[in-house]
Scaffold this active site. Structure first.
Site, short mmCIF file in Angstrom:
data_model
loop_
_atom_site.label_atom_id
_atom_site.label_comp_id
_atom_site.label_asym_id
_atom_site.label_seq_id
_atom_site.Cartn_x
_atom_site.Cartn_y
_atom_site.Cartn_z
N SER A 139 45.93 5.77 9.40
CA SER A 139 44.64 4.54 9.24
C SER A 139 44.44 4.04 8.17
CB SER A 139 43.78 5.84 9.53
OG SER A 139 43.39 6.73 8.40
N SER A 159 47.76 9.22 7.06
CA SER A 159 47.69 7.35 6.60
C SER A 159 47.75 6.49 5.60
CB SER A 159 46.08 7.75 6.74
OG SER A 159 46.28 8.52 8.26
N LYS A 205 38.79 1.31 1.53
CA LYS A 205 39.42 1.55 2.75
C LYS A 205 37.91 1.36 3.35
CE LYS A 205 41.62 5.15 6.39
NZ LYS A 205 42.41 6.19 5.84
#
Lengths: 439, 439
Positions: free
Chosen positions: B150, B174, B80
């Site tokens: 996210s 997320s 990420k």
């Protein structure tokens, strides 16, 4: 004031001179640098200090148009070397990070730089701010003694007038204890009140970013910039009629004669100023905190150093290796129990502390111990760190060797501004505590 | 297995082929890269992917002598883009960090790299993993839909077979929600079990590092490397005779028809496998959690973004500016009350969850909503995040548009390995839930 002694000013005073065009940031920086030069071999507070970088930043600040200057314009600040600085290496006193240059600022550094602060240099620390093995730094009051740790260089540099302000962090006692050993103000805000982005983590549940200074007013300036806001704007504090709680804690049997005497003298001074001082014995639930916070830091240390451990555990202090390997064999159940009990005590201590002007409690076992190999014990500090309450170390007392001793003021969580107001008044009367810096 | 379809393998399978010299890491990497090339325009999961860097790392891994290879030797992993990678920029989907190259790895990346993982690329995220404004990424099952967030790119890339494993983080929902939207396994470990050093923080009290995969065995491999150890090594889990708690939570009125149906079907499948399913209504103390965790994230957001706010607030999403400015006017008292209540509920949920094989609860309101502008609601996830318990999203169900829907399994804190064992068996029977990936 002569340009030669600018380095002795508090940040607030220096900013005032800069704001009123009596001095330039460059002149101020030169005064600090000159003093550092004269003292560095005796103190060794810096992990990285580049005079050319300091001066080029100072000149850049002088070029900023007046209307665009930040509230801390020209304020020199030392940064603990566990915090990223985009223009200087961040080495964490670890061979694994020798020369490591991270091209962003840690969040607190970013906030300070954007507010006009002059990021002066990186201050020494114990390895990852996690061990008690001292760095190269000496106590500026006595080269035979430790400045404490882990914020060793920050505390020593502020005490030695090399910078007016420095950033520190506290996991157990790493701001308050060096504050006491070096005879300066140390401020550990409420846990979570200042971002730790870009600040090396040891214990996520305990680590707290804070500051050293030589005047409470300087903390107020910083608290403004970091938006440390209580729910209510506190009124100026008045000692007369206030009630302080003297809290010896279960660590008291470990207190040395200097700390015992300091607590007595502090109570006398407070009473002489018209305050009441009562002894506070914490409820039984608070017994065993020493074991509990160590379970928390061990649980957190188990994950915090795994990355480096997989890189080269042979380049890490044995204590850190032991954290990853959980050599103390703390179970998950014990770790969670400690987290949950401490969490349940936080609202309790808020309720207790709110019944008093502040809690007065020791900052260290005694004056700074001999040698620089060990940074001393955090036994008196860690409970308060774990409870997340704000703490200010106030100097003023001394031990049997004439070295400084401070005491801690504690308030409920997020009563930071209130605590600074109390500290302002208490620090004035503690000036009569018997110790004066000769630096 | 043909070299053309290596990209479809789980990490465990790929590692086995590499370990037994049936394929090289380079061959494996080439298969993944080729697949990415064919699919990237439709999915756009990557914030940064440099094929040359991937191949040079792969070749370097192939050169490592057999005796020196790590347990994840050759395992490709997406990271990420809120986590530092020493060889790729870390941009946080923020214009303030365009091209920002940090020359250290975040702690989880360091651990993975040192264990032999092939750090494949950086996956898209919402701004600082904190807003619900979607990045460029599409749901690989349907380009008209969000992959969630996210951890948008991580979930999409794993679902689309572009990598077998990806790192995510969860502050509210997320990891689990994108897991559900993309029809893959998502694992949020116990809070604190994996270091967040070098991982962008939003809420220090909530943020948790976790993973996506397409097999529970892959999570087991990762759990080994990250030393996620329960107090007791759990036995293989047997569905027959186990009792699951179906927990609809106070969010249930918001559940769409797909999630309602998934919960019903899941209960049927569990019963068919010989398990008991009972409905669990949480004690009243758990009411109001939705308000409480938002007070916590707002309280933490107030400090988390102050640095960037002082740099250039005009380059930040309004939501983030509002966090710093505390536009919702949450008082310190309200913030502390929320922290303390949630902390007091953690041992409660441990006790409750330990009475069942696991808690079964929704992962999302329904299938992925239309459009990529918004990443959807975390309403069903955030309570569990705040309680710090481990959660695994298990896919297998579908909504009225044929898009995937998953459900969450929850266990007490630090029963991570136990939960993975339960998830292994449950994931097998949820394969009969009515949804199969066409990717």
């Amino acid at each position: 004031m002569s340009l030669h002694s600018l380095h002795r000013l508090t940040a607030s005073k220096a900013l005032q001179l800069i704001r009123t065009d009596q001095i330039t940031v460059e002149e101020y920086a030169r005064s600090l640098l000159k003093h550092v030069e004269s003292r560095d071999s005796q103190v060794q507070a810096w992990a990285c200090l580049d005079p050319d970088l300091v001066l080029s930043q100072a000149r850049a600040l002088d070029r900023v148009p007046k209307g665009e200057r930040g509230p801390l314009h020209g304020m020199a600040i030392g940064v603990k070397d566990t915090m990223y600085t985009k223009d200087m290496p961040t080495e964490h006193n670890s061979p694994l990070y020798k020369g490591s240059l991270i091209q962003v600022d840690a969040s607190p550094v970013m906030t300070l730089r954007n507010s006009g602060a002059l990021i002066f240099g990186k201050t020494t620390t114990t390895e990852f701010a996690s061990t008690t093995v001292g760095p190269k730094t000496y106590n500026p009051h006595n080269q035979g003694r430790t400045p404490g740790g882990s914020s060793s260089g920050s505390a020593a540099a502020v005490a030695d007038m090399q910078v007016p302000i420095a950033l520190g962090t506290q996991t157990l006692g790493s701001i308050v204890r060096p504050g006491s050993f070096n005879g300066i103000l140390g401020y550990k805000p409420t846990w979570g009140a200042i971002s730790r982005e870009g600040v090396r983590m040891y214990s996520i549940n305990l680590d707290t970013v804070g500051f050293y200074a030589r005047s409470i007013q300087d903390f107020q300036l910083l608290a403004d910039v970091f938006r440390l806001q209580d729910d209510e704007i506190p009124k100026p504090f008045i000692l007369q009629g206030a009630t302080f709680a003297l809290c010896k804690t279960e660590v008291w049997p470990e207190a040395g004669p200097g700390t015992v005497k300091a607590m007595e003298r502090a109570a006398e001074l407070l009473r002489a100023a018209g305050a009441e001082v009562v002894e506070l014995e914490l409820p039984e639930d608070f017994n065993g905190m020493q074991d509990l916070y160590l379970r928390v830091s061990q649980g957190d240390g188990r994950t915090a150093f795994l990355g480096e451990y997989t890189t080269a555990k042979e380049k890490m202090d044995n204590f850190l290796v032991g954290q990853v390997e959980n050599v103390s064999n703390i179970t998950r159940r014990e770790q969670l129990e400690a987290l949950d009990i401490i969490a349940s005590l936080r609202p309790s201590i808020d309720r207790i502390a709110s019944q008093y002007a502040a809690i007065l409690t020791p900052s260290a076992l005694d004056e700074a111990p001999e040698g620089i190999e060990s940074t001393g014990s955090a036994a008196f500090n860690a409970m308060w760190t774990a409870l997340h309450v704000p703490v200010v170390n106030i100097p003023g007392f001394s031990g049997s060797n004439g070295l400084p001793i401070g005491l801690s003021l504690v308030a409920p969580r997020y009563k930071d501004r209130y605590l600074l107001n109390v500290s302002e008044e208490v620090s004035k009367i503690f000036e009569e505590g018997g110790w004066k810096s000769e630096l």
